[in-house]
Design an enzyme around this catalytic site. Structure first.
Site, PDB file in Angstrom:
ATOM      1  N   CYS A  56       0.866  -1.190   0.000  1.00  0.00           N
ATOM      2  CA  CYS A  56       0.000   0.000   0.000  1.00  0.00           C
ATOM      3  C   CYS A  56       0.896   1.230   0.000  1.00  0.00           C
ATOM      4  CB  CYS A  56      -0.982  -0.024   1.174  1.00  0.00           C
ATOM      5  SG  CYS A  56      -0.205  -0.059   2.811  1.00  0.00           S
ATOM      6  N   CYS A  83      -1.550   0.547   7.349  1.00  0.00           N
ATOM      7  CA  CYS A  83      -2.992   0.263   7.428  1.00  0.00           C
ATOM      8  C   CYS A  83      -3.387  -0.942   6.555  1.00  0.00           C
ATOM      9  CB  CYS A  83      -3.810   1.488   7.022  1.00  0.00           C
ATOM     10  SG  CYS A  83      -3.550   2.934   8.079  1.00  0.00           S
ATOM     11  N   ARG A  84      -3.499  -0.717   5.238  1.00  0.00           N
ATOM     12  CA  ARG A  84      -4.081  -1.753   4.381  1.00  0.00           C
ATOM     13  C   ARG A  84      -3.194  -2.972   4.182  1.00  0.00           C
ATOM     14  NH1 ARG A  84      -5.100   2.205  -0.439  1.00  0.00           N
ATOM     15  NH2 ARG A  84      -3.259   3.089   0.575  1.00  0.00           N
ATOM     16  N   SER A  85      -1.924  -2.766   3.825  1.00  0.00           N
ATOM     17  CA  SER A  85      -1.101  -3.946   3.508  1.00  0.00           C
ATOM     18  C   SER A  85      -0.795  -4.810   4.733  1.00  0.00           C
ATOM     19  CB  SER A  85       0.164  -3.579   2.730  1.00  0.00           C
ATOM     20  OG  SER A  85       1.012  -2.724   3.447  1.00  0.00           O
ATOM     21  N   ASN A 100       2.229   1.334   4.465  1.00  0.00           N
ATOM     22  CA  ASN A 100       2.501   0.041   5.117  1.00  0.00           C
ATOM     23  C   ASN A 100       2.163   0.057   6.598  1.00  0.00           C
ATOM     24  OD1 ASN A 100       5.380  -2.169   5.686  1.00  0.00           O
ATOM     25  ND2 ASN A 100       3.295  -2.722   5.164  1.00  0.00           N
ATOM     26  N   ASP A 159      -8.350   3.668   0.902  1.00  0.00           N
ATOM     27  CA  ASP A 159      -7.437   4.114   1.957  1.00  0.00           C
ATOM     28  C   ASP A 159      -8.241   4.545   3.193  1.00  0.00           C
ATOM     29  OD1 ASP A 159      -5.600   5.379   3.549  1.00  0.00           O
ATOM     30  OD2 ASP A 159      -4.766   6.635   1.961  1.00  0.00           O
TER      31      ASP A 159
HETATM   32  P1  4NP Z   1      -1.847   2.699   4.096  1.00  0.00           P
HETATM   33  O1  4NP Z   1      -2.524   4.025   4.682  1.00  0.00           O
HETATM   34  O2  4NP Z   1      -1.245   3.099   2.763  1.00  0.00           O
HETATM   35  O3  4NP Z   1      -3.001   1.775   3.953  1.00  0.00           O
HETATM   36  O4  4NP Z   1      -0.822   2.271   5.111  1.00  0.00           O
HETATM   37  C1  4NP Z   1      -1.898   5.265   4.786  1.00  0.00           C
HETATM   38  C2  4NP Z   1      -0.953   5.468   5.758  1.00  0.00           C
HETATM   39  C3  4NP Z   1      -0.369   6.711   5.899  1.00  0.00           C
HETATM   40  C4  4NP Z   1      -0.754   7.749   5.053  1.00  0.00           C
HETATM   41  C5  4NP Z   1      -1.710   7.544   4.074  1.00  0.00           C
HETATM   42  C6  4NP Z   1      -2.283   6.289   3.940  1.00  0.00           C
HETATM   43  N1  4NP Z   1      -0.177   9.037   5.209  1.00  0.00           N
HETATM   44  O5  4NP Z   1      -0.572   9.943   4.471  1.00  0.00           O
HETATM   45  O6  4NP Z   1       0.679   9.202   6.104  1.00  0.00           O
END
Ligand code: 4NP
Length: 162
Positions: A11, A16-18, A14, A129
């Site tokens: 993602c 939340c989703r992945s 790294n 997201d």
């Molecule tokens: P992820 O979510 O890609 O699913 O881990 C996010 C984590 C951090 C951010 C955006 C999405 N950020 O903007 O910091």
């Protein structure tokens, strides 16, 4: 002896989703008693959360659904494209970044969108997201990842005769 099958979920951050997809896939592999056949990992296209544990909301969503969300965030490296057999992106933006890293669409042949494995989803559908969302959004990520990961594992088992 057959070689280990390497799967990396990717993602943006790294956190939340992945890590959620990784935790779900690990549980599915364990339930199928295929743990020794797989190496499962996750990474982010961006490095700004590198070294962090998964987001507390992602860990809580995993707990509610009965699986573990763990690990330490890291940025996806060019070398990971060679190392992993399946590089599974959460959304089109992650996929585009992985294709850019690979240098060509052909070089990114191992890169697939997670929900492209879900027959209920349109081929370009993202795992949305949840970073700026709430618990419900994280639960939705779990539901979508679970449906797609079941199909992904089935596909890999078919491809490798497992
Ligand atoms: P992820 O979510 O890609 O699913 O881990 C996010 C984590 C951090 C951010 C955006 C999405 N950020 O903007 O910091």
């Amino acid at each position: 002896m057959r070689s280990v099958i390497r799967v990396c979920f990717v993602c943006l951050g790294n956190i939340c989703r992945s890590p959620i997809a990784e935790g779900i896939f690990r549980r599915l592999v364990a339930e199928a008693e295929l743990g020794s056949a797989f190496e499962v990992d996750s990474a982010g296209t961006a490095g700004y959360h590198a070294g962090e544990a998964p987001d507390v909301r992602a860990r809580a969503a995993g707990q509610r659904a009965g699986f573990v969300v763990a690990g330490q965030a890291r940025q996806f490296l060019v070398g990971d494209l060679a190392r992993f057999d399946y590089v599974i992106a959460m959304d089109a933006s992650n996929q585009a970044e992985l294709t850019r890293l690979a240098g060509s669409v052909e070089g990114a042949s191992k890169v697939r969108l997670l929900r492209s494995f879900d027959p209920e989803a349109s081929p370009r559908a993202p795992i949305p997201d949840p970073y700026y969302g709430g618990d419900q959004d994280f639960d939705e990520v779990v539901t979508l990842c679970d449906a797609a990961c079941r199909q992904l594992l089935g596909r890999i088992r078919t491809e490798h005769g497992l």
